[in-house]
Design an enzyme around this catalytic site. Structure first.
Site, short mmCIF file in Angstrom:
data_model
loop_
_atom_site.label_atom_id
_atom_site.label_comp_id
_atom_site.label_asym_id
_atom_site.label_seq_id
_atom_site.Cartn_x
_atom_site.Cartn_y
_atom_site.Cartn_z
N HIS A 139 0.82 -1.21 0.00
CA HIS A 139 0.00 0.00 0.00
C HIS A 139 0.86 1.27 0.00
O HIS A 139 0.39 2.36 -0.37
CB HIS A 139 -0.92 0.00 1.23
CG HIS A 139 -2.29 0.53 0.95
ND1 HIS A 139 -2.51 1.62 0.12
CD2 HIS A 139 -3.51 0.15 1.40
CE1 HIS A 139 -3.81 1.88 0.08
NE2 HIS A 139 -4.44 1.00 0.83
N ALA A 140 2.12 1.16 0.38
CA ALA A 140 3.01 2.31 0.31
C ALA A 140 3.26 2.72 -1.14
O ALA A 140 3.70 3.85 -1.41
CB ALA A 140 4.34 2.00 0.99
#
Length: 480
Positions: A139-140
């Site tokens: 998700h980064a």
């Protein structure tokens, strides 16, 4: 230098062995449309051709000394597609049950942070002749919108067409010396008081607006007011996964007949499915479940950098309402108020405050929260996360193979061990459910209610249309 935004970095700091912060996609492919017959070697080579110049696929993290600032992205000079694209054969009989069991195992494996934060598992032997690609990406690196954009690098609208090209040339973060990295980190930390002063005024304005809306009864639902369920506690690293499909034409017909939105209909169906699931277990709370709904702020954000440009609104799912049409009406009203409330808050507020996330402090806090099982000692902030991501409206082809289904899966959190993610694709609505396996051992027990609840809502709309009074008046009569 390509520094992670505070929000991007927060997904790294939130991660623990039980709370993994990658997002997943299940892509079912019909290989019969491929111009060249399918082989894993050819498939892997095709993926390498498409990703080798895409930064999101070929950059890796470099940490700042002493954790003084958020990490930076640098190009992986030793990028090797064989470390990212793997091959598996589905055990017999190769059906849905075997697939979801395998996906649950793969989803529970963390990504290697020494390499670019993604991987694909090419699973052969599904449903006799289908190939399934299970993709994981941190998700980064992506949010819902940017994840769709990355998919465009691998897909095309014709079997033999080249994938869509990016309008911008690839940009890889510049690697820097340790001294420069440390110096920039010190300057960044020193500038934080100025950053506070800059964001304080819009934050106070948002609080004042929220208080006024709460007094007027037009505020979005407040977190920490959710009823407790069996999937609201401390999670483990095990996952259960379930998948299903809905007809987009049915959803749109309901939307048109009721004057609501596609998102209203999807949330109302989800609320009905959750109500049925909890009723079967004698767990249905008297008050409605509360969902966090991620919202893209990409079009209104003033920030030029950062992979994640999202905020979140909170909405009740109407699980305390038995009638599906009444639930939809309630959802439409609450969603409209939540959107108006959300728009009154700075689009970048979440990103702004996330800049203060300190790597060590944040990580220690998350581990203490899990170790002390604090999620079970206060009212749940939310019950679950629900995302609705628009997908391609036309058939798409993954390296020439027609995509017959596309299921997204988001992360789960301590206190909210269930995630429902929905994407539309070529006339269908694909629903992906992922949960902590100890909290929800059989995710199919929930997902099987989605088609049933959509059918109930469609029948309720048809019955109201067949009556003498318009739907809106019929709903009002039922309330009286």
């Amino acid at each position: 230098m390509d520094r992670l935004s505070g929000l991007d970095a927060s997904f790294l700091y939130l991660e623990t062995p039980a709370q993994l912060m990658h997002v997943c996609g299940v892509i079912v492919i019909d290989p019969s449309t491929m111009p060249t017959p399918y082989s894993f070697a050819g498939f892997q080579a095709g993926i390498e051709t498409r990703v080798r110049d895409v930064p999101e696929f070929t950059r890796k993290l470099r940490r700042v000394p002493l954790g003084l600032d958020h990490p930076i992205w640098v190009r992986d000079r030793q990028f090797d597609v064989e470390r990212h694209v793997h091959r598996l054969a589905l055990p017999g009989p190769g059906g849905y049950a075997e697939l979801t069991a395998l996906l649950g195992h793969l989803a529970a494996l963390p990504l290697d942070r020494s390499r670019p934060l993604w991987e694909m598992w090419v699973i052969e032997g599904y449903d006799d002749d289908k190939v399934v690609v299970f993709m994981k990406i941190h998700h980064a690196t992506v949010d819902g919108v940017s994840g769709n954009n990355l998919l465009a690098h691998l897909c095309s609208v014709e079997p033999d067409a080249a994938p869509a090209a990016s309008a911008d040339p690839p940009s890889f973060g510049r690697d820097v010396s340790k001294r420069e990295l440390l110096g920039r980190a010190v300057l960044s930390r020193a500038a934080l008081p100025v950053h506070v002063a800059r964001i304080l005024a819009p934050t106070v304005g948002g609080v004042v607006s929220t208080v006024a809306r709460a007094r007027a009864g037009t505020a979005m639902a407040a977190p920490l007011t959710a009823p407790r369920t069996s999937f609201n506690g401390t999670i483990t690293g095990h996952r259960s996964i379930a998948l299903t499909d809905l007809g987009l034409d049915d959803v749109r017909a309901i939307k048109t007949a009721t004057g609501t939105t596609v998102n209203d209909v999807v949330l109302a169906v989800a609320g009905g499915a959750l109500r049925a699931y909890l009723e079967e277990r004698d767990e249905l709370p008297d008050t409605s479940l509360l969902a966090s709904v991620p919202v893209s702020v990409r079009e209104v954000s003033k920030r030029a950098t950062g992979a994640n440009k999202v905020s979140s609104l909170f909405t009740r799912l109407g699980t305390d309402v038995e009638d599906p049409l009444e639930r939809l009406e309630a959802m439409a009203v609450s969603n409209r108020q939540a959107k108006e409330h959300h728009q009154a808050i700075s689009a970048d507020s979440l990103q702004d405050w996330a800049e203060f996330a300190a790597p060590r402090t944040f990580g220690l806090a998350v581990r203490a929260y899990a170790g002390l099982r604090l999620a079970e000692k206060h009212p749940p902030a939310i019950n679950l996360v629900i995302s609705n991501v628009p997908g391609p409206p036309v058939p798409i082809y993954f390296l020439g193979g027609r995509v017959t289904a596309l299921y997204p899966l988001g992360p789960v959190f301590h206190g909210a061990g269930l995630n429902v993610t929905v994407v539309s694709n070529n006339g269908q609505v694909h629903v992906g459910v992922i949960a902590c396996r100890e909290s929800m051992p059989d995710a199919d027990a929930l997902v099987r209610h989605f088609p049933t609840e959509l059918a109930r809502l469609r029948e309720a709309v048809a019955a109201a249309e067949a009556g003498a009074t318009p739907i809106a008046e019929a709903r009002g009569a039922r309330r009286r």
